[in-house]
Design an enzyme around this catalytic site. Structure first.
Site, mmCIF file in Angstrom:
data_model
loop_
_atom_site.group_PDB
_atom_site.id
_atom_site.type_symbol
_atom_site.label_atom_id
_atom_site.label_comp_id
_atom_site.label_asym_id
_atom_site.label_seq_id
_atom_site.Cartn_x
_atom_site.Cartn_y
_atom_site.Cartn_z
ATOM 1 N N ASP A 54 0.862 -1.186 0.000
ATOM 2 C CA ASP A 54 0.000 0.000 0.000
ATOM 3 C C ASP A 54 0.898 1.236 0.000
ATOM 4 O OD1 ASP A 54 -2.257 1.569 0.151
ATOM 5 O OD2 ASP A 54 -2.844 0.947 2.158
ATOM 6 N N ASP A 90 -9.059 3.717 -1.781
ATOM 7 C CA ASP A 90 -9.871 4.042 -0.605
ATOM 8 C C ASP A 90 -11.230 4.599 -1.019
ATOM 9 O OD1 ASP A 90 -7.707 3.197 0.815
ATOM 10 O OD2 ASP A 90 -6.966 5.195 1.288
#
Length: 926
Positions: free
Chosen positions: A525, A600
């Site tokens: 990430d 996200d």
């Protein structure tokens, strides 16, 4: 308290970041007008090009044509290189003839030096040259004044370069106020030219040598270096690709607004339906019309903006009708302009002519989708964060207690010792191997996060080794570049350095990554990279990767992180086991290393809808292994939204539920028994279809064809499909129309294919193609259709994980076409090693129904693999009732099969053929 150990700046940033009421702050991210090079380039309007070709410099060899171009304004010369590539592609490279220093050319993305074919000169005069591109009367015309390229087939122009005169190449120059007299008189002419203003600018224009955005100043020691080139596509109204953007599948025109931006960024709670940059950037665009599909691959890793205009955009239906009635001869045309901050022009024109051809052409350049372990195609359970080993065990047990299968449970950043990656929190995860062994005992797996920002801490082994080896990215002054991220003050490894990547890969060895085992995989990430206190929440552009600035290669960083991580997982097994690595940031070629997700997202209906075109766009440019966080990462979904998201995610390639730290827990059984049952059914549908998913990924790996694809890919001349992005195909044979509207009582699906039929996979009802079909839905409905003429393998015995189903039997669903024909495949291997490739250990069979006989034949005679799985049941849709069904095997044996026939639905079910899935057999209906 974790926050107590962090600096006050990070605490303040986290207070903003973790607040559920915040959406994207557009002020944190640049518009084109706030980006000096984009603003300069966009100020250049279409018209006569400043460049002309110097035909006397033309050189033609067996592999390429070279030709100098000159800017008549500043006399700077460029070098044009043209290549005819194998597979119906053309490569165009433009660089400065004599740059003051080398300009960046993207490495490690192309899988090899693309093989060329000879160009032949057909004619030449003072106006230009005509070259043959070989097949189908294709010609490349180079016009000299102004410079322009046209690719033609017969009398048809397929594509033009610089037809709008927007080629602009900001040459490297010496800054006048710091200029040192050059050594040698012969350099004076070059230096004078190199100090001329760039196209469309004055020497005093702000932003050439430095620019400021908010509190950050970007120093540019090399000065202005941007490039631009326009492409015209006659006959084209639909273009696609250039992910990642939260927008429709069909790209919109950008007239009157910002161009689409390609610049990998950590965008907090991104907005929908705009051209803002997101986490990844793949500079590939596809054009499609009923006549042809083509592709443009702009190989540049710097910040890039893409403008799109169309002569048909904005026309009303009435206006289009008037054009038709009045006989308007205006040919639709789409014009595209690429603008990059630095580097060179290196563009691959993929001439198709079919979508399949374009996919193969692009795959020949950048490689194909990594073939994942079969378990990675199953269901993944994640949140930020599962608290400790006991929490992991409780969630694992919860799935068993509620009879919901899953394969992977995930750990986010809180599992580490103070955000030190490759470590475990000694209090929450004191015995990670015991935890992993508990999963192994149930044939399940784990993914743990490893981010590329490294805590600056002299007691941290990883940091000390990177620093001692000089592997960190440097700041403009030569020190280690540092910025704020989850651990606080962090260093950023220079993954562009192959020695750094090799060292990083070695850290995944079992004796280096303490507590890791063979059933633990990795999630990368924050690898844009994310720098909380950096400009636009990313790295400063003047940071140094060796001799190159981050501005030259920014969009490559995430690819390199995933590359090194995947190599580490392969190395730890001695090259035997296939890796699984999820990345947030990506570039062209990232498909070779694993999966991506859409970042996200938010728990609302529009984010559910946008997951479809976002993944479709990625599939078109090579990245098939795509998914979105089921349920939405931010905020809390209603139970209806959560159920609908599971139903959608079950039919998207990467199937993972994930949630933010501040959201209430949302394991599938926490919403009452009725919703638990609905989610269970969606997940079970995914597991039953795993043989088909696996087969599709096998083909994606071998040919580059997308797994999840728009309807127009298969129905190339059906204009009704060209803008559809609320439904999709899985392979050729399954059509899915998720329910993405709150409170929906029905959906309208377009079933393509004149003369074709589609079968509802739940009811087996038959519907004709080439129609808009209204489908009443309830909360349990997932509209899915199987194409008549196809055969799809499933496994009906769903167990706790995909590995538990490894040797279970198959059920074949045969959907007959109106001509009573069907065809499909069955692919089987061990599901996790490279033996399918290195040792040809796999089964690949052709399944065919014709002349009232269903047969299985070997498609890979040179392969060797034995499976205990057998054919348990055959369901034939659109069938007639036979008098008998006979199974014939190669040993000459014949046996009668039991069958049932539902006359109301024309469904024939053959029970217990019992034949091994890996051998030849035939079932004859009489």
């Amino acid at each position: 308290m974790v926050l107590a150990r962090m600096g006050p700046l990070l605490v303040l940033w986290l207070a903003v970041f973790l607040s559920g009421t915040w959406a994207v702050d557009r002020g944190n991210f640049k518009t084109c007008d706030q980006c000096a090079f984009c603003k300069r380039q966009r100020a250049l309007k279409p018209g006569q090009s400043l460049y002309r070709a110097l035909l006397e410099t033309l050189e033609l060899t067996n592999t390429k044509l070279t030709l100098q171009l000159i800017n008549d304004n500043n006399k700077v010369r460029l070098l044009l290189e043209l290549y005819r590539l194998q597979g119906n592609m053309t490569r165009v490279k433009i660089n400065e003839l004599k740059p003051l220093k080398p300009r960046f050319e993207v490495p490690d993305v192309l899988i090899n030096d693309p093989p060329t074919e000879p160009l032949s000169l057909l004619s030449q005069d003072e106006n230009g040259v005509v070259l043959s591109l070989g097949a189908d009367s294709q010609r490349l015309i180079v016009s000299a004044k102004p410079f322009r390229l046209d690719i033609m087939e017969g009398r048809e122009v397929l594509l033009s370069l610089n037809s709008r005169g927007l080629l602009a190449f900001e040459h490297l120059r010496i800054r006048k106020d710091t200029q040192v007299d050059p050594e040698g008189a012969e350099k004076k002419e070059e230096t004078d030219a190199a100090n001329e203003p760039a196209e469309g600018e004055t020497a005093k224009e702000d932003g050439m040598w430095e620019e400021t955005f908010k509190s950050h100043t970007d120093n540019k020691p090399n000065g202005p270096s941007s490039i631009s080139l326009d492409f015209s596509l006659p006959g084209v109204e639909h273009v696609y690709g250039i992910p990642e953007h939260a927008d429709s599948l069909k790209l919109k025109t950008t007239d009157g607004g910002d161009p689409y931006r390609l610049f990998n960024l950590d965008v907090f709670q991104y907005e929908l339906f705009n051209p803002m940059a997101l986490y990844g950037a793949i500079p590939v665009m596809l054009s499609h019309s009923a006549q042809r599909t083509m592709g443009i691959f702009w190989l540049n890793a710097a910040e890039t903006w893409v403008d799109i205009s169309s002569n048909t955009a904005g026309k009303t239906v009435l206006g289009q009708m008037l054009d038709y009635v009045q006989g308007s001869s205006e040919t639709p045309q789409t014009d595209v302009r690429w603008i990059s901050e630095s580097g060179i022009i290196d563009v691959f024109i993929m001439l198709g002519p079919t979508p399949t051809d374009v996919f193969s052409q692009y795959a020949s350049l950048t490689g194909t989708q990594a073939f994942p372990p079969l378990s990675a195609l199953a269901y993944h359970q994640c949140r930020w964060n599962y608290n400790d080993q006991e929490d992991v065990a409780a969630v694992d047990q919860g799935f068993d207690e509620h009879d919901i299968p899953y394969d992977f449970i995930w750990l986010d950043i809180e599992h580490t010792d103070g955000k030190r990656y490759f470590t475990w929190d000694p209090h929450k995860f004191p015995q990670p191997k015991d935890m992993l062994q508990g999963l192994i005992d149930k044939r399940r797996k784990m993914v743990a996060i490893v981010d590329p920002h490294i805590k600056v801490d002299s007691s941290y082994k990883i940091h000390n080794e990177i620093r001692s080896k000089g592997f960190y990215v440097k700041n403009k002054d030569g020190g280690d570049y540092e910025g704020w991220c989850w651990p606080g003050n962090s260093g950023y490894p220079d993954f562009t350095n192959p020695e750094m990547r090799a060292w990083w890969a070695s850290m995944f060895a079992y004796d280096q990554y303490e507590g890791s085992m063979e059933n633990m995989y990795t999630w990368n990430d924050m690898n844009e990279p994310s720098v909380f206190n950096g400009p636009e929440v990313t790295m400063h552009k003047d940071a140094l990767h060796g001799t190159w600035e981050n501005r030259d290669l920014h969009n490559l960083y995430g690819l390199y992180v995933q590359m090194a991580t995947a190599e580490g997982l392969i190395e730890r097994s001695g090259g035997v086991e296939r890796p699984f690595v999820l990345t947030r940031a990506f570039f062209a070629g990232s498909q070779r290393y694993g999966a991506v997700w859409t970042g996200d997202n938010t728990a609302d209906w529009d984010h559910l809808k946008i997951s479809i075109p976002m993944c479709l766009s990625l599939g078109l440019v090579g990245v098939s292994f795509c998914g979105a966080d089921v349920g939405g990462f931010f905020k809390s979904p209603s139970t209806e939204l959560l159920v609908r998201w599971y139903q959608t995610g079950a039919y998207q390639p990467f199937f993972r539920a994930h949630a933010h730290l501040d959201t209430p827990r949302r394991e599938p059984w926490l919403f009452g028994p009725e919703n638990t049952a609905l989610i269970r059914e969606a997940v079970r549908q995914r597991y039953a279809l795993l043989p088909y998913w696996y087969q599709l990924f096998y083909h994606a790996h071998h040919s580059g064809q997308p797994v999840m694809r728009p309807l127009w890919v298969e129905y190339t001349q059906d204009t009704a499909t060209f803008s559809v992005d609320d439904q999709f195909l899985l392979g050729r044979d399954l059509l899915v129309h998720p329910v993405t509207e709150e409170g929906a009582k029905g959906v309208t699906a377009y079933l393509p294919g004149k003369g074709e039929v589609w079968f509802d996979v739940h009811t087996f009802q038959k519907h004709n193609g080439a129609q808009n079909l209204y489908i009443p839905v309830t909360i349990s409905s997932i509209p899915v259709f199987q194409r008549g003429g196809s055969i799809i393998p499933r496994k009906a015995r769903v167990r706790r994980s995909s590995s538990c189903m490894e040797h279970d039997p198959y059920t074949l669903f045969v959907a007959l076409s109106p001509k009573r024909f069907a065809q499909g495949e069955l692919y089987i291997d061990d599901g996790h090693t490279f033996n399918f490739d290195k040792q040809k250990q796999f089964i690949h069979r052709r399944l065919s129904f014709a002349n009232n006989a269903l047969s299985s034949r070997n498609l890979a005679p040179g392969s060797q693999f034995i499976t205990p799985s057998w054919i348990e049941k055959i369901v034939i849709l659109g069938a007639s009732k036979p008098s008998k069904a006979t199974l014939k095997t190669p040993d000459g044996k014949e046996s009668l099969l039991e069958f049932e026939f539902d006359a109301s639905m024309s469904v024939l079910t053959l029970r217990k053929p019992g034949v091994n899935a890996g051998v030849d057999w035939t079932v004859v209906l009489q």
